[in-house]
Each structure stands twice: as C-alpha cells, then as structure tokens.
Design a protein around this motif. Structure first.
Motif, PDB file in Angstrom:
ATOM      1  N   SER A  49     -33.457 -11.000  -7.159  1.00  0.00           N
ATOM      2  CA  SER A  49     -34.461 -11.445  -8.132  1.00  0.00           C
ATOM      3  C   SER A  49     -33.846 -11.635  -9.509  1.00  0.00           C
ATOM      4  CB  SER A  49     -35.616 -10.443  -8.195  1.00  0.00           C
ATOM      5  OG  SER A  49     -35.184  -9.197  -8.727  1.00  0.00           O
ATOM      6  N   TYR A  50     -32.885 -10.782  -9.882  1.00  0.00           N
ATOM      7  CA  TYR A  50     -32.197 -10.962 -11.164  1.00  0.00           C
ATOM      8  C   TYR A  50     -31.545 -12.345 -11.228  1.00  0.00           C
ATOM      9  CZ  TYR A  50     -32.373  -6.262 -13.294  1.00  0.00           C
ATOM     10  OH  TYR A  50     -32.759  -5.112 -13.912  1.00  0.00           O
ATOM     11  N   HIS A  51     -30.815 -12.692 -10.182  1.00  0.00           N
ATOM     12  CA  HIS A  51     -30.115 -13.976 -10.195  1.00  0.00           C
ATOM     13  C   HIS A  51     -31.067 -15.153 -10.034  1.00  0.00           C
ATOM     14  CE1 HIS A  51     -25.677 -14.159 -10.477  1.00  0.00           C
ATOM     15  NE2 HIS A  51     -25.817 -12.857 -10.433  1.00  0.00           N
ATOM     16  N   GLY A 146     -35.576  -2.210 -16.485  1.00  0.00           N
ATOM     17  CA  GLY A 146     -34.816  -3.442 -16.648  1.00  0.00           C
ATOM     18  C   GLY A 146     -35.443  -4.614 -15.917  1.00  0.00           C
ATOM     19  N   MET A 147     -35.932  -4.375 -14.708  1.00  0.00           N
ATOM     20  CA  MET A 147     -36.505  -5.460 -13.911  1.00  0.00           C
ATOM     21  C   MET A 147     -37.842  -5.932 -14.466  1.00  0.00           C
ATOM     22  SD  MET A 147     -35.523  -4.465 -10.000  1.00  0.00           S
ATOM     23  CE  MET A 147     -35.948  -6.115  -9.461  1.00  0.00           C
ATOM     24  N   VAL A 148     -38.692  -4.991 -14.867  1.00  0.00           N
ATOM     25  CA  VAL A 148     -39.989  -5.380 -15.438  1.00  0.00           C
ATOM     26  C   VAL A 148     -39.780  -6.131 -16.751  1.00  0.00           C
ATOM     27  CG1 VAL A 148     -42.142  -4.505 -16.404  1.00  0.00           C
ATOM     28  CG2 VAL A 148     -41.222  -3.492 -14.319  1.00  0.00           C
ATOM     29  N   GLY A 149     -38.843  -5.654 -17.586  1.00  0.00           N
ATOM     30  CA  GLY A 149     -38.546  -6.346 -18.832  1.00  0.00           C
ATOM     31  C   GLY A 149     -37.975  -7.728 -18.598  1.00  0.00           C
ATOM     32  N   MET A 176     -32.194 -13.842 -25.435  1.00  0.00           N
ATOM     33  CA  MET A 176     -31.368 -12.690 -25.813  1.00  0.00           C
ATOM     34  C   MET A 176     -31.975 -11.383 -25.318  1.00  0.00           C
ATOM     35  SD  MET A 176     -30.274 -13.874 -29.681  1.00  0.00           S
ATOM     36  CE  MET A 176     -29.325 -12.387 -30.026  1.00  0.00           C
ATOM     37  N   ILE A 177     -33.280 -11.241 -25.470  1.00  0.00           N
ATOM     38  CA  ILE A 177     -33.934 -10.008 -25.006  1.00  0.00           C
ATOM     39  C   ILE A 177     -33.902  -9.930 -23.481  1.00  0.00           C
ATOM     40  CG2 ILE A 177     -36.082  -8.689 -24.986  1.00  0.00           C
ATOM     41  CD1 ILE A 177     -36.770  -9.929 -27.670  1.00  0.00           C
ATOM     42  N   ALA A 178     -34.073 -11.085 -22.825  1.00  0.00           N
ATOM     43  CA  ALA A 178     -33.975 -11.116 -21.366  1.00  0.00           C
ATOM     44  C   ALA A 178     -32.578 -10.696 -20.917  1.00  0.00           C
ATOM     45  CB  ALA A 178     -34.297 -12.519 -20.843  1.00  0.00           C
ATOM     46  N   GLY A 179     -31.552 -11.144 -21.629  1.00  0.00           N
ATOM     47  CA  GLY A 179     -30.188 -10.747 -21.303  1.00  0.00           C
ATOM     48  C   GLY A 179     -29.967  -9.252 -21.448  1.00  0.00           C
ATOM     49  N   ILE A 241     -42.392 -13.202 -12.367  1.00  0.00           N
ATOM     50  CA  ILE A 241     -43.393 -12.355 -11.707  1.00  0.00           C
ATOM     51  C   ILE A 241     -42.791 -11.668 -10.483  1.00  0.00           C
ATOM     52  CG2 ILE A 241     -45.563 -12.397 -10.416  1.00  0.00           C
ATOM     53  CD1 ILE A 241     -46.493 -14.643 -12.282  1.00  0.00           C
ATOM     54  N   ILE A 242     -42.005 -12.398  -9.717  1.00  0.00           N
ATOM     55  CA  ILE A 242     -41.363 -11.825  -8.526  1.00  0.00           C
ATOM     56  C   ILE A 242     -40.438 -10.678  -8.914  1.00  0.00           C
ATOM     57  CG2 ILE A 242     -39.729 -12.283  -6.655  1.00  0.00           C
ATOM     58  CD1 ILE A 242     -40.858 -15.125  -6.524  1.00  0.00           C
ATOM     59  N   THR A 243     -39.663 -10.850  -9.982  1.00  0.00           N
ATOM     60  CA  THR A 243     -38.736  -9.810 -10.428  1.00  0.00           C
ATOM     61  C   THR A 243     -39.477  -8.554 -10.861  1.00  0.00           C
ATOM     62  OG1 THR A 243     -37.136 -11.473 -11.169  1.00  0.00           O
ATOM     63  CG2 THR A 243     -36.898  -9.260 -12.074  1.00  0.00           C
ATOM     64  N   ALA A 244     -40.567  -8.713 -11.619  1.00  0.00           N
ATOM     65  CA  ALA A 244     -41.351  -7.562 -12.063  1.00  0.00           C
ATOM     66  C   ALA A 244     -41.958  -6.824 -10.870  1.00  0.00           C
ATOM     67  CB  ALA A 244     -42.450  -8.012 -13.020  1.00  0.00           C
TER      68      ALA A 244
END
Length: 520
Positions: A49-51, A146-149, A176-179, A241-244
């Motif tokens: 999901s991160y990628h 980290g994932m929810v953010g 930047m915040i996502a990174g 949404i999937i990542t969260a």
C-alpha cells in the motif's frame, strides 16, 4: 538481566485483538509457522500500500503536464501522428488533455521534479529518525501511525482536484508531510520480519516478500490509470484510503516479536540455527535459545561503523537513483515517446509501465535465491547492477520500434534494476542489522535498515530531480546518467566482492586437503 515476560508484554502492547480472534477461530494457540505467515502477509500488504500511494504521482504526471519539450523527442526518427506544436512545445492534446495549473506551463516538468525531490528528501531525512525511534518503541503502533498519516496526506493531494487548488506550495507541503509519514514504513516492516526469520534462506524468503515493492507499483499504476477517467484526484484518494485501512489491520493483528504472542521458537530451529557440516552450530543472527540481556539500541554513528553498512548504503544510493527515476518518470516517458510512430494515452502508458515492476518481482526473487545459494550478497548485487547497464542502453535505443519490444526490454530492465535494490533493502539490511560485531544485540535492526535505505532514498530523490531538468533537453542524457549510476553502484561493492571471492577460495582449500593427504 534477561527479558521477563512482563517486559516483553509491555513492549509489544499486550495481546493483540487480531491474535485473540484467530486463536478463537483456531480453537487454540497458533503455531509459530502460522504467526510467521501472518507477519509475511500483513507486512507485505502494508508496504504494498505504501508503494501504491507512491506510484500514483507518476501516473498523473502526464495529465498534470501534457507538454514535452521539442528537444526531448528528437531522438526518434518516426514522426508522431497526433502532435501539435505551439511556442516550441509539442502537445499531445488529444491524448493528454490541457493539464492542471501550475504544472501545465513551460516549467511544468521541473515543478513535478521538485515535488518528487521534496517528497523523497523528507522521506530520506525522516528515515534516519524512524530507524532510531523504531528500535526504541512499539513498532506496531509506529507503523500504524505512519500508514494512517500516509493515507491522509496522499488523499489530501487528490483533494486539490475537487478544491480547484492551483497553488504549487499546497501540493509541495502535502507531498513533504506524506514523505515524512512514509519514512516510518521500511524500517518497521524489515525489523518485524527480521524478528521472525533467521538467516537460512533469508535472501529467497525476503526476495519473494520484497515483491510488495513491485506489486505496490503495479497496483498503484492500475488504480491510478483506471481512476483518471473519473478525475485525477481519485488516483490519489483511492490508494490513500486503502493504505489507511491496512494501517488499522496492522494495529489489530501484527505480532512484532515471537515473545509478544508467546510463540514457541523451537518450531523454527531449522531457520534460526543453520549448521554446516564439520562446523559448530552457528550463532543465530536474530535470536537466541536463552533470554538475552536487554541492551540499549545502538547509536546512529555506531551503526555506520558496522562492517558492510557504508558500502551497501552508498551502493543503494545509486541503485535507488536508477529505480526511482523509473518509478516516477517511466509512465511520463512512455506517454511522451513515439512507439511505432504513435503516442500512447496516459492510462495506457501507466498500464504498460507495470511490466517494469513485473520484471522487478522476478529480479528480486532471483537475486535473493542466487545470493543464498552462493552465500554472496555483494557478488550478486554487483553482477545485477552491471547487467542493468546494457539493459538500459537497449531499452532506450530500441524500445521505440514496437510495443512488444518496448514491453520486453522494459521487463528485462526492471529485473536487473530492481534485483539488487530488493536484495540490499531486505536480506542485506537484515544481515547487517544482526552482524556478529553487535554481540547478540538485536536492537539495531531498524537503525541499520534506516541508514541503508535512508541513504538510498537520497539517491532516489536526486534521480527524479535531475530527470525533471535533463529530460527537457534530452532523454538520451537521462539514460546516460542512469547507466553511469548503475556502474558506480557496482564499483562501490568491489572491496566486498573481492572479500567474498577470497573467502570462497579459502573455503574450498580445506575441502581438497584431505584428498591430497589420502593420495600421499
């Protein structure tokens, strides 16, 4: 003093809700192998999901910026059939639309490159701190946050579509915040997997497991391409949404260590304690039969001094420079390249680019398996990097001839580019994070992983940034840069390659000595 069950329970956050449910369904305690399977599946989904969220930017680029500098297309002798020219720029208007301000101007390509470097620079910077915190806190909670953010701020980038936002700095800050949130992922998942698997077959296991990188890229490409029909904002919101959601799954079910769920280590002796004939039992890399003393996590500088960390980290700098240039710019490159005299749409280009990641899956598995069989991580990684050089050359030189040839060469390039990248970020990081010089201190894995991947991520930021500027003049120059980076990556491992070859020669001599004595 040994680690008591109470200490372990506090560190792991107590019994997992998901573990309780699974035990209820199973009608009793889960086996060690079952927990290992849970760890592999959950961490696989997490980093997939991160990628997926990371890949969508490359898919949307050609929609945000449908223009391409004239000089960037002069390589091809086949003239495009559906291109109009305006102010020295070639526009594929019927395929790519009119773009999205501020990215649809003459400096759109460089602005997109700045977004990439901003994201990756913060990601690399945050990686070093994430490893430090990861070795000192509950990895399950850390990864969940980290994932929810990541899901939230990836979605906020897409919100710019419905909010009709055209301020460059809005997209820059969100990226930047996502990174920063994404930097929590890699040290966490590698540390958790490292806690559950020993060195035997680690390269193969992690090579297969590391397919999450390519699978995430593929899923991100497919979702991003499919959502373009409904508006480019959905290409960010859906993966977000999937990542969260998967972050919540991590919180409910991910066991960080065997101790956290009371798993019996004895079932995994064949993995934890590999023994070679004629040798004493090897000291386990990741855990011991008896409780070890609770040790402080090692410092940042101390981790750099572990043998092998610096050369592999620097090698990954150049390896990720190549890999992430493809990650962020391949769909854009394909959509702005005349293949068999025609330009592909953004959606089709994104779909075609998945072949690079399919090749990456095979490359990661092959690199891990070969390095296990040879017991030579450096030799394997360097060989793949050297093979990537002709692969890059052939893809650039002949990929425009036909769609079939483009896909085949893209697949091969992905295999050689992603193979060493996958090997270094997984098996090599786990090996070095449990190096014998640490004397059994297992609280270094996240730190070492963060150092290696953090350094690599700096290269990942540099590559896309340079591409944003260089591609406006010549894509041939971009590929020359990538081939040079692959060469340097291989050369940086020369000392380790020589050491591994020397070790192989020395190991073969005792095996021949008894035969000689019998003849005498």
């Amino acid at each position: 003093m040994g680690l008591t069950p109470e200490v372990l329970a506090r560190r792991s956050g107590g019994k997992l809700v998901g573990a309780r449910v699974l035990q209820y369904i199973n009608g009793g305690p889960l086996s060690f192998k079952t927990y290992q399977l849970i760890v592999l599946i959950v961490t696989f989904l997490a980093y997939t999901s991160y990628h997926a969220t990371r890949k969508t930017t490359s898919i949307v680029k050609s929609v945000l910026d449908p223009q391409s500098a004239d000089t960037g297309l002069t390589f091809f002798w086949l003239r495009p059939t559906n291109v109009t020219e305006s102010n020295g720029l070639r526009r594929v208007s019927s395929k790519l639309g009119e773009g999205w301000a501020p990215f649809n101007g003459s400096d759109g390509t460089s602005l997109l490159g700045q977004l990439d470097v901003a994201f990756l620079a913060v990601y690399a910077f945050g990686m070093y701190f994430s490893g430090h915190f990861g070795d000192r806190c509950n990895l399950r909670i850390f990864l969940t946050v980290g994932m929810v953010g990541t899901g939230l701020f990836t979605s906020l980038f897409g919100v710019g579509y419905w909010g009709n936002i055209h301020n460059f700095y809005y997209f820059l800050v969100v990226q930047m915040i996502a990174g920063l949130f994404q930097s929590t992922g890699w040290p966490s998942v590698v540390a958790v997997v490292g806690n559950w698997f020993g060195k035997s077959k680690r390269g193969l296991i992690m090579g297969i497991w590391n397919a999450h990188t390519s699978v995430g890229n593929i899923i991100g490409s497919l979702i991003g391409s499919a959502m373009l029909t409904y508006g480019w904002g959905w290409s960010f919101v859906v993966p977000g949404i999937i990542t969260a959601f998967i972050g919540l799954v991590v919180f409910l079910i991910l066991p960080v260590t065997p101790e956290s769920v009371g798993a019996d280590r004895e079932e995994d002796d064949d993995i934890s304690f590999p023994v070679k004939g004629g040798e004493e039992a090897a000291e386990p890399l990741l855990r011991q039969e008896t409780p070890v003393e609770e040790k402080e996590a090692i410092g940042f500088l101390e981790a750099w001094k572990i043998p092998g960390v610096a050369p592999f980290a620097l090698c990954l700098f150049f390896a990720k420079l190549v890999a992430y240039t493809f990650l962020y710019w391949l769909p854009f490159y394909v959509s702005h390249t005349a293949i068999d005299g025609k330009y592909l749409s953004s959606g089709t280009s994104g779909t075609l680019s998945t072949l690079f990641d399919v090749g990456g899956v095979l490359g990661g598995i092959l690199a891990g398996h070969i390095s296990d069989r040879l017991d030579a991580r450096a030799i394997t990684a360097a060989s793949f990097m050297y093979c990537a050089i002709p692969a890059l050359f052939f893809y650039r030189s002949y990929g425009h001839i036909s769609l079939l040839l483009n896909g085949a060469l893209m697949f091969v390039t992905g295999m050689f580019v992603n193979g060493p990248y996958a090997l270094i970020t997984t098996a090599v990081s786990a090996d070095l994070g449990t190096h014998k010089s640490l004397k059994g201190n297992s609280r270094a894995l996240a730190t070492v992983t963060a150092i290696i991947d953090g350094t690599g991520s700096i290269g990942a930021a540099v590559g896309p940034l340079l591409t944003g500027y260089i591609s406006a003049k010549s894509w041939s120059a971009v590929f020359t840069m990538l081939m040079g980076a692959a060469l340097v990556a291989g050369l940086l491992l020369t000392k380790l390659v020589v050491a591994e070859v020397t070790t192989k020669i020395e190991e073969s001599r005792p095996n021949r000595a008894p035969e000689c004595s019998l003849i005498v």
